[in-house]
Structure formats: C-alpha cells, structure tokens
Write an enzyme that holds these catalytic residues in place. Sequence first.
Site, short mmCIF file in Angstrom:
data_model
loop_
_atom_site.label_atom_id
_atom_site.label_comp_id
_atom_site.label_asym_id
_atom_site.label_seq_id
_atom_site.Cartn_x
_atom_site.Cartn_y
_atom_site.Cartn_z
N ASN A 88 5.54 -14.21 -1.65
CA ASN A 88 5.86 -14.12 -0.23
C ASN A 88 4.81 -13.36 0.57
O ASN A 88 4.57 -13.67 1.73
CB ASN A 88 7.23 -13.44 -0.07
CG ASN A 88 7.48 -12.99 1.35
OD1 ASN A 88 7.72 -13.80 2.24
ND2 ASN A 88 7.41 -11.69 1.59
N ILE A 142 10.13 -16.86 12.63
CA ILE A 142 11.17 -15.96 12.13
C ILE A 142 11.00 -14.58 12.76
O ILE A 142 9.88 -14.07 12.84
CB ILE A 142 11.10 -15.84 10.59
CG1 ILE A 142 11.11 -17.23 9.93
CG2 ILE A 142 12.24 -14.98 10.07
CD1 ILE A 142 12.38 -18.03 10.16
N THR A 149 0.79 -1.23 0.00
CA THR A 149 0.00 0.00 0.00
C THR A 149 0.82 1.29 0.00
O THR A 149 0.38 2.29 -0.55
CB THR A 149 -0.94 0.04 1.22
OG1 THR A 149 -0.16 -0.12 2.42
CG2 THR A 149 -1.97 -1.09 1.15
N LYS A 181 -2.63 -21.47 3.92
CA LYS A 181 -1.31 -21.95 3.53
C LYS A 181 -1.35 -23.42 3.10
O LYS A 181 -0.61 -23.83 2.21
CB LYS A 181 -0.32 -21.74 4.67
CG LYS A 181 -0.01 -20.28 4.95
CD LYS A 181 0.59 -19.58 3.72
CE LYS A 181 0.99 -18.16 3.98
NZ LYS A 181 1.63 -17.53 2.81
N TYR A 220 -5.52 -18.65 8.65
CA TYR A 220 -4.21 -18.44 8.04
C TYR A 220 -3.56 -19.77 7.69
O TYR A 220 -3.08 -19.97 6.58
CB TYR A 220 -3.32 -17.63 8.98
CG TYR A 220 -1.93 -17.39 8.44
CD1 TYR A 220 -1.70 -16.44 7.45
CD2 TYR A 220 -0.84 -18.11 8.92
CE1 TYR A 220 -0.43 -16.20 6.95
CE2 TYR A 220 0.43 -17.89 8.43
CZ TYR A 220 0.64 -16.94 7.44
OH TYR A 220 1.91 -16.72 6.96
N ALA A 221 -3.57 -20.70 8.65
CA ALA A 221 -2.99 -22.02 8.41
C ALA A 221 -3.71 -22.73 7.27
O ALA A 221 -3.09 -23.36 6.42
CB ALA A 221 -3.04 -22.86 9.69
N GLY A 245 19.21 -1.38 -3.49
CA GLY A 245 19.90 -1.12 -4.74
C GLY A 245 19.15 -1.65 -5.94
O GLY A 245 19.74 -1.86 -7.01
#
Length: 242
Positions: free
Chosen positions: A83, A181, A39, A152, A148-149, A52
């Site tokens: 992702n 993570i 967004t 996936k 969510y699970a 970069g």
Amino acid sequence: MFSLTGKKALVTGSTQGIGYAVAKAFLAAGAEVIIHGATSEEKTRRAAEELGATRYVTKNLCDPDCAAYLKEKTGDIDILVLNASIQYRRPWDEITPEEFDTQIACNLKATLALMQAYAPAMKEKQWGRIITVGSVQEMKPHPQMAVYAASKCAQLSLVKNIAKQLAPFGITVNNLVPGVIATPRNDGALSDPAYRAKVLAGIPVGYAGEAEDCAPAALFLASDESRYVTGSEIVVDGGMSL
C-alpha cells in the site's frame, strides 16, 4: 466468510489512511497483522497500539535493503499488501530526477523486491495473497502526477505478469484501485473549495470515498473466497474511471 484466522499479514504504509483501514479490517477478520511505517518509530508504534496489533516495523521502502530488512523482521507471511507509496504533485516538466527516482524506488522497485522476498515461502505453503494498491490515475492521469501515474501503471504490469507465474502455487496477485479517498495525503488539496468542487464533479457518486471504503475489497482479495481471482483489478472509485 472472509475469515483470515491463522493468517499473517504485512500491510505497508499502515499507520494512516487506506493502509490503516485495511489493517483494521484484517485484524477484525482474525489475522495477525504487522503494522508498517516509513520513518517514524513512534508513529508506527502508536498506530499498532490503536489497532490492537502486537507487531510493527519501521522501514523506508526507498532504501535498497528494504525487502531484506522487512523479511528478517517479520519472517514468512501469508498476505502481503503493498500500500505504501510516494506521490509528488508537480507538472510533468518540473519533476526533478531525484523526485522521479524516489517515486520509482518506493512505488515500483520496492513492489518487486518485496514480492521476491515473500513469495518463496508462499510457494512452499501453496497459498498466498499479494495485493498492490494502485490508483485511478492509471486510467485517468492527473496533470500534476505524471510520474506517479506511470509508476502505478508499471506496478499493474508487474501484477499481471507475476500473477500468471504464481497462480500454479495457489498464490493470487491482484491490484486494488482507489479513486479520490479522503486520507491525510489528500487533505490539503481537497480543502480548497474550488478544487474540491472540480474533483467531485468528476465522480459519478458525487463524493470522495473514505479509507474504509477500500478495506472490504482488500479483505475479499486476501481471503479464500477470492481464490479464483488473480491478475485482476478491483476499482473503488465511485465511478470516477468511467
């Protein structure tokens, strides 16, 4: 090994976290990488400058026209990394219809739409890499992220189905599965000492991973060295799923 020189990649959700680390690894391997944000044009531009990268694009993957829009802006690509995702932490019996629809739109519908948009050019080139980013919750569901699970798990089913159909064209389709993570998404939850201790107790290596721990697996799946790997999962979770 693992050179991406001459390849063009789109990494969705690459302004931070795992997507950012993957984009950085791809750029270091010689790829042209298009940075994507949902967004904020400013956040996306800033991430591209930091990395970069010369190109970036902003589009919410919940929008019905997300695939057509991104394809028009980026042109053909060689590597697609899916992702970006949306996650609501909520008990299963409190998830609203709107929260359900939003997670499915971003995590599943956009996955299919983007594959449909970019795969034809990969088929013409007889080379392509599609990488979805799943979740350890496919195997170890979290009590507050049932939808969510589920999204996936459905994404993985798409990977396996489409991988078989695209394999004859030199295109591989694989799923990268992160565990816990330390990304901005998890900062809030992991800042609670009691919750953090509980989470880490379930990870055999004893610590949360970093976004950079996921990048080498993505780089392998994007490279020529992974040409005989398709319809598979690479789990990067410190043993959490065991």
